[in-house]
Design a protein around this motif. Structure first.
Motif, short mmCIF file in Angstrom:
data_model
loop_
_atom_site.label_atom_id
_atom_site.label_comp_id
_atom_site.label_asym_id
_atom_site.label_seq_id
_atom_site.Cartn_x
_atom_site.Cartn_y
_atom_site.Cartn_z
N ARG A 35 1.78 -12.31 -7.76
CA ARG A 35 0.85 -12.04 -8.97
C ARG A 35 1.38 -11.77 -10.15
O ARG A 35 0.87 -12.13 -11.20
CB ARG A 35 0.02 -11.00 -8.42
CG ARG A 35 -1.54 -11.08 -8.75
CD ARG A 35 -2.28 -9.92 -7.99
NE ARG A 35 -2.87 -10.62 -6.81
CZ ARG A 35 -4.21 -11.18 -6.88
NH1 ARG A 35 -4.66 -11.06 -8.05
NH2 ARG A 35 -4.32 -11.78 -5.87
N ASP A 67 2.97 -10.41 -2.26
CA ASP A 67 1.92 -10.89 -2.77
C ASP A 67 1.53 -10.31 -4.05
O ASP A 67 1.38 -11.07 -5.13
CB ASP A 67 0.60 -10.88 -2.02
CG ASP A 67 0.62 -11.42 -0.61
OD1 ASP A 67 1.17 -12.54 -0.35
OD2 ASP A 67 -0.31 -11.28 0.44
N ALA A 68 1.96 -9.26 -4.15
CA ALA A 68 1.63 -8.54 -5.46
C ALA A 68 2.86 -8.92 -6.47
O ALA A 68 2.54 -9.16 -7.73
CB ALA A 68 1.77 -6.92 -5.21
N LYS A 70 2.98 -13.30 -15.13
CA LYS A 70 2.94 -12.31 -16.40
C LYS A 70 4.42 -11.62 -16.91
O LYS A 70 4.80 -11.33 -18.17
CB LYS A 70 2.15 -11.13 -16.25
CG LYS A 70 0.74 -11.40 -15.85
CD LYS A 70 -0.18 -10.13 -15.60
CE LYS A 70 -1.59 -10.77 -14.87
NZ LYS A 70 -1.86 -9.75 -13.93
N ASP A 100 -2.93 -3.22 -6.73
CA ASP A 100 -4.37 -2.95 -6.75
C ASP A 100 -5.29 -4.14 -6.83
O ASP A 100 -6.40 -4.24 -5.84
CB ASP A 100 -4.77 -2.28 -7.80
CG ASP A 100 -4.58 -0.74 -7.70
OD1 ASP A 100 -4.30 -0.18 -6.83
OD2 ASP A 100 -4.85 0.01 -8.91
N ASP A 101 -4.76 -5.22 -7.29
CA ASP A 101 -5.55 -6.75 -7.47
C ASP A 101 -5.31 -7.54 -6.16
O ASP A 101 -5.82 -8.62 -6.01
CB ASP A 101 -5.10 -7.51 -8.38
CG ASP A 101 -5.57 -6.64 -9.95
OD1 ASP A 101 -6.50 -5.88 -9.58
OD2 ASP A 101 -4.89 -6.90 -10.97
N THR A 102 -4.15 -6.90 -5.06
CA THR A 102 -3.76 -7.82 -4.22
C THR A 102 -4.72 -7.69 -2.91
O THR A 102 -4.90 -6.58 -2.44
CB THR A 102 -2.43 -7.53 -3.79
OG1 THR A 102 -1.57 -7.73 -4.92
CG2 THR A 102 -1.96 -8.63 -2.80
N PRO A 103 -5.40 -8.59 -2.47
CA PRO A 103 -6.37 -8.48 -1.16
C PRO A 103 -5.26 -8.37 -0.09
O PRO A 103 -4.35 -8.89 0.06
CB PRO A 103 -7.11 -9.65 -1.24
CG PRO A 103 -6.40 -10.66 -2.01
CD PRO A 103 -5.58 -10.14 -2.96
N ASP A 117 -0.78 -2.23 -10.79
CA ASP A 117 -2.16 -3.00 -10.88
C ASP A 117 -2.00 -4.15 -10.22
O ASP A 117 -3.17 -4.42 -9.62
CB ASP A 117 -2.05 -3.14 -12.32
CG ASP A 117 -2.83 -2.24 -13.43
OD1 ASP A 117 -2.97 -1.11 -12.39
OD2 ASP A 117 -2.22 -2.00 -14.53
N ALA A 118 -0.67 -4.85 -10.29
CA ALA A 118 -0.75 -5.99 -9.27
C ALA A 118 -1.14 -5.67 -7.67
O ALA A 118 -1.78 -6.56 -7.15
CB ALA A 118 0.61 -6.85 -9.31
N GLU A 135 4.01 -2.21 -14.00
CA GLU A 135 3.00 -2.83 -13.80
C GLU A 135 2.67 -3.40 -12.34
O GLU A 135 1.59 -3.79 -12.01
CB GLU A 135 3.44 -4.27 -14.63
CG GLU A 135 3.02 -4.15 -16.27
CD GLU A 135 4.38 -3.43 -16.81
OE1 GLU A 135 5.23 -3.45 -16.33
OE2 GLU A 135 4.00 -2.75 -17.95
N HIS A 187 0.75 -1.32 0.19
CA HIS A 187 0.11 -0.03 0.07
C HIS A 187 0.92 1.28 -0.04
O HIS A 187 0.62 2.40 -0.77
CB HIS A 187 -0.94 -0.08 1.28
CG HIS A 187 -2.07 1.10 1.38
ND1 HIS A 187 -1.66 2.12 2.15
CD2 HIS A 187 -3.09 1.32 0.76
CE1 HIS A 187 -2.49 2.91 2.03
NE2 HIS A 187 -3.45 2.73 1.32
#
Ligand code: UTP
Length: 286
Positions: free
Chosen positions: A235, A231-232, A239, A217-220, A214-215, A211, A111
């Motif tokens: 993810r 974790d990001a 890719k 953003d998608d990580t809870p 975005d990873a 990139e 964050h």
């Protein structure tokens, strides 16, 4: 694209350093006579990076002032005729191009990195955690920047850790591609030694491509409700390739009182002006 920006993360709570961190950012504690944070900034500059984005938070006074110009101090040193200190004071504010963003809630390292998104924009960037001070001949980030330039992929710094310490680090599954350089095949956050894919633990230096945002953003939120950068990264691994650089030199964790004290002693012993006297003093201690 060339690496020009470093995001330096100084927004953590510093609970392991309470009570001093009630009113004093741990990043501003001195290593001999320079704040810990300055070592991080110097490493960025010595690695060819000229823009620093500092992530700070509420209740972290002194950081902006430290890197700003101080006219009163300059006038005072000039009147006193202390030309050496005057030169140092002017150089410090002149050489750093720094801007500040604030992490409003301490929701984890991932964050904190994401708060720099607008300032970083669409380019690769370095991340430096100032707690980790690395004493090496060539700055760690410079070596990492070379790897980035060669392979054009994200890079993390790793260090060999003991069996008992795997559960304190993100551990990589490595495939060696050159001496001390690995492709990261997988990542496990804080595993027990039996489950750890290697003994190479991630420390506080990263180079990311944009990139990663975005990873993140998608990580809870993971452990402790925090958004973990590991974790990001995991993810993104599906890719994009990620490389690791096994750091050379000595890393000090200045985020705890013991680590900070050890770092102070190590750096002070290397100083010509105070090292010999400190060595004598330490020898005399029971
Ligand atoms: P730490 O795990 O060392 O946490 O964070 P901390 O808050 O600094 O210290 P303790 O554990 O409470 O004693 C690793 C890095 O991530 C930053 C910290 O500043 C440090 O550089 N961080 C962590 C943030 O900037 N924001 C967060 O929300 C969490």
């Amino acid at each position: 694209m060339k690496l020009r920006k470093a995001v330096i993360i100084a927004a953590g709570r510093g609970t392991r350093f309470l009570p001093v961190t009630r009113s004093q950012p741990k990043e501003m504690l001195p290593l001999v006579d320079r704040p810990v944070l300055q070592y991080a900034v110097d490493e960025a500059l010595d690695s060819g990076i000229d823009q620093v984005v500092m992530v700070t938070a509420r209740g972290k006074p002194g950081i902006e002032d430290y890197f700003d110009r101080s006219f009163e101090l300059e006038v005072f040193l000039k009147q006193k005729g202390d030309t050496e200190r005057l030169r140092q004071a002017q150089e410090l504010s002149r050489k750093v191009n720094v801007c500040y963003v604030r992490q409003k809630e301490q929701l984890g390292l991932g964050h904190a990195i994401a708060t720099a998104r607008d300032v970083v924009g669409e380019e690769p960037f370095a991340v430096i955690l100032p707690d980790d001070i690395i004493d090496s001949e060539v700055p760690t980030m410079r070596r990492m920047a070379e790897i980035y330039e060669k392979y054009k992929v994200g890079v993390v710094a790793v260090e060999r850790v003991g069996d008992e310490d795997t559960r304190k680090y993100g551990i990589i599954e490595p495939k060696e591609v050159a001496d001390g350089v690995y492709e990261v095949l997988g990542l496990v956050e804080k595993p027990e030694s039996a489950q750890a894919p290697s003994r190479l633990g991630i420390v506080g230096r990263y180079i990311f491509t944009p990139e990663i945002f975005d990873a993140i953003d998608d990580t809870p939120p993971g452990q402790g409700g925090e958004i973990q950068i590991t974790d990001a990264m995991q993810r993104l691994l599906g890719k994009q390739k990620l490389y690791a650089y096994e750091l050379e030199g000595v890393r000090h964790d200045t985020g705890t009182p013991l680590g900070w004290l050890k770092a102070n002693i190590a750096y002070a012993l290397k100083r010509e002006d105070i090292g010999p006297e400190l060595r004598d003093y330490l020898k005399k201690l029971k």
